[in-house]
Design an enzyme around this catalytic site. Structure first.
Site, mmCIF file in Angstrom:
data_model
loop_
_atom_site.group_PDB
_atom_site.id
_atom_site.type_symbol
_atom_site.label_atom_id
_atom_site.label_comp_id
_atom_site.label_asym_id
_atom_site.label_seq_id
_atom_site.Cartn_x
_atom_site.Cartn_y
_atom_site.Cartn_z
ATOM 1 N N GLU A 7 10.094 16.498 14.880
ATOM 2 C CA GLU A 7 10.488 16.406 13.278
ATOM 3 C C GLU A 7 9.928 17.773 12.598
ATOM 4 O O GLU A 7 8.528 17.545 12.498
ATOM 5 C CB GLU A 7 10.125 15.224 12.647
ATOM 6 C CG GLU A 7 11.123 13.988 12.966
ATOM 7 C CD GLU A 7 10.795 12.852 11.764
ATOM 8 O OE1 GLU A 7 11.737 12.575 10.953
ATOM 9 O OE2 GLU A 7 9.629 12.466 11.951
ATOM 10 N N GLU A 64 9.630 1.418 10.833
ATOM 11 C CA GLU A 64 10.764 2.346 10.745
ATOM 12 C C GLU A 64 9.967 3.547 10.746
ATOM 13 O O GLU A 64 9.322 4.325 9.686
ATOM 14 C CB GLU A 64 11.346 2.118 9.256
ATOM 15 C CG GLU A 64 12.668 2.983 9.158
ATOM 16 C CD GLU A 64 12.206 4.392 8.782
ATOM 17 O OE1 GLU A 64 12.297 5.387 9.568
ATOM 18 O OE2 GLU A 64 12.576 4.420 7.319
ATOM 19 N N LYS A 72 0.873 -1.222 -0.138
ATOM 20 C CA LYS A 72 -0.077 -0.138 0.063
ATOM 21 C C LYS A 72 0.913 1.189 -0.029
ATOM 22 O O LYS A 72 1.347 1.578 1.118
ATOM 23 C CB LYS A 72 -1.003 0.076 1.286
ATOM 24 C CG LYS A 72 -1.888 1.164 1.055
ATOM 25 C CD LYS A 72 -2.380 1.952 2.180
ATOM 26 C CE LYS A 72 -1.413 3.030 2.418
ATOM 27 N NZ LYS A 72 -1.593 4.460 1.984
ATOM 28 N N CYS A 92 13.400 10.851 7.310
ATOM 29 C CA CYS A 92 13.265 10.617 8.634
ATOM 30 C C CYS A 92 14.567 10.449 9.387
ATOM 31 O O CYS A 92 14.628 10.560 10.516
ATOM 32 C CB CYS A 92 12.680 9.169 8.825
ATOM 33 S SG CYS A 92 13.450 7.884 7.842
#
Length: 517
Positions: free
Chosen positions: A417, A286, A211, A320
């Protein structure tokens, strides 16, 4: 010495508008050419067939540089996902029984086709994701490297023989594929995040339902088309997209899906962990990062500026493992801030197809608004924007490369972040303080150190609570090394010889009565 605010180059507004119009026209031409290529697909892949959603609903895929619609793709849900799961489950029996060499040859052919279509795939990534074409082409090579690596690693899935404790026993260990895998991937690396998961899964005999992000599905569909061209049998690789919660719920609920692998936010990762409990699925996650980049007084300034620039601004800061906090020792702070700001000032912003551009747009308006809110929070708490700090004059979702000084740990820029082109500079005095600041977060994915002291590199690398550490280097990801985090940055590792173990189960077999003649 205080670091002066550096003004951005002044460009006449009408000239920018003219360039932007030319860019939009050029991108429309590129998009039209891609639609006529042999790799372009705008339907989903289930059981080797390209199909639409059962109800005919579609989803628009937009170019973030221009806002133009590139294509419409199916908006699927639970029903289509269950069809894809059934297809993968049926294909697993035959695919897992092929020899490792046979699976290896299929993957090698897939790798060769990806590389032979490198230019088209790069253009497709730039169109739907926005990153500069040079970066997009780099992603194609990087993404393909996982297919090549695991094509080779497929033949090295070894079991074990255990010395028996009784004379009439023989003990051994088999490694077998876990089964059907649900792979949920993000928009920031629309090819590499798929190949990093699908490569090892297929290599050891698993089948997959992918997906991809609804923001960047076309790259995934093109990669799937090339997998079919490589001869990978129907049902081994399936691609669905649309209603993300419904698709995710279907993957979690199905007892036929034995593993979920996900790259994305920590919040979604936690939901997947909770959802996987119902059928006790294996998980690889992750998740988000908050990467510290520690610059010590003894660091080589040129090496550091180059390394931090790469670690921070690659993919417009939307990775990331981006340097989210640049933690600089007080003895070099002002000097580094000035040199770094000058380097950032020279970065060319624009659409990814323009020569010399190193920073494209952010993925969407929500991403820009997040960056703006983080900047406002920092300013309200005493930080200083010395470069950038606002939307770019190109409009759309372009944002100026930004450097912020006097950042402190309580600010959002240091806690979460930013996922954008903003470099927050924090100060520290001692090595112990730098390690404390770096580890003071729930995240633990990537970290960076810049120093010329060899002993310090060992001390600090060992003390940092992160899965990846770069020393005097800002780009450290490679297919041959394990990629993954600790704490709330995830579970498991991807890439390298360790990555294939995530898709294998251990089976212990005991043979008795072995002394009979």
């Amino acid at each position: 010495m205080r670091v002066a605010r550096l003004p951005l180059c002044k460009i006449v507004s009408s000239h920018l508008s003219h360039i932007h119009r030319l860019s939009a026209s050029r991108q429309m031409s590129i998009a039209a050419g891609l639609k006529n290529s042999s790799i372009f697909r705008s339907q989903c892949l289930i059981g080797g067939k390209w199909i639409d959603a059962h109800d005919g609903n579609t989803l628009q895929v937009n170019n973030p540089s221009t806002g133009d619609i590139i294509a419409d793709v199916p908006f699927m849900g639970r029903r289509e996902t269950n069809d894809a799961i059934s297809s993968a489950y049926d294909a697993f029996n035959s695919w897992s029984k092929l020899t490792a060499s046979e699976r290896s040859r299929y993957l090698r052919k897939w790798y060769d086709l990806i590389m032979s279509h490198k230019e088209e795939l790069g253009q497709l990534i730039t169109l739907e994701q926005g990153k500069p074409l040079k970066e997009a082409l780099g992603e194609v090579s990087y993404g393909a490297s996982f297919i090549e690596f695991f094509a080779e690693e497929a033949k090295r899935v070894y079991g074990d023989i255990i010395p028996a404790t009784l004379a009439d026993r023989r003990l051994f260990v088999l490694k077998q594929p876990v089964g059907v895998v649900g792979a949920i991937t993000p928009w920031n690396f629309p090819l590499a995040m798929i190949t990093r998961k699908v490569g090892p899964a297929l290599a050891c005999g698993c089948t997959v339902v992918v997906k991809p992000s609804e923001l960047t599905p076309l790259t995934a569909l093109a990669a799937a088309e090339l997998a079919l061209q490589a001869g990978i049998p129907p049902g081994v690789l399936n691609v669905v997209m649309g209603n993300a919660p419904d698709i995710g719920d279907a993957l979690l609920a199905s007892p036929q899906v034995r593993k979920i692998t996900f790259t994305g936010s920590t919040a979604v990762g936690k939901k997947l962990m909770a959802g996987a409990a119902g059928t006790v699925k294996r998980l690889s996650l992750e998740l988000g990062g908050n990467a510290p980049c520690i610059v010590f007084d003894d660091a080589d300034l040129d090496v550091t500026v180059k390394g931090v620039l790469a670690a921070k601004f690659r993919n417009t800061g939307q990775t990331c493992v981006c340097a989210n906090r640049v933690i600089v020792q007080e003895g070099i702070y002002e000097k580094f801030a000035e040199a770094f700001s000058k380097a950032v000032q020279n970065m060319q912003v624009g659409d990814g197809f323009t020569e010399g551009v190193v920073q494209g747009p952010l993925i969407n308006e929500a991403a820009v608004q997040k960056v703006e809110s983080f900047i406002q929070d920092a300013i309200s708490k005493g930080a200083k924007v010395i470069l950038g700090g606002k939307r770019h004059s190109l409009g759309m979702t372009f944002y100026e490369p930004t450097v912020v000084t006097d950042v402190r740990s309580e600010m959002l820029l240091a806690r979460e972040e930013v996922f954008g082109p903003v470099a927050p500079l924090l100060r520290f005095k001692t090595e112990e303080e730098a390690i404390h600041i770096a580890n003071d977060t729930n995240a633990g994915l990537a970290a960076y150190i810049f120093t010329n002291n060899v002993q310090r590199t060992w001390r600090v690398s060992e003390a940092l609570e992160y899965g990846l550490v770069g020393v005097n280097e800002g780009i450290i990801s490679t297919e041959v090394a394990p990629f993954g985090g600790v704490k709330q940055s995830g579970l498991g590792r991807e890439g390298s010889k360790y990555g294939i173990d995530e898709y294998l189960e251990l089976k212990y077999v005991c043979l008795g009565d072995m002394n009979r003649k």
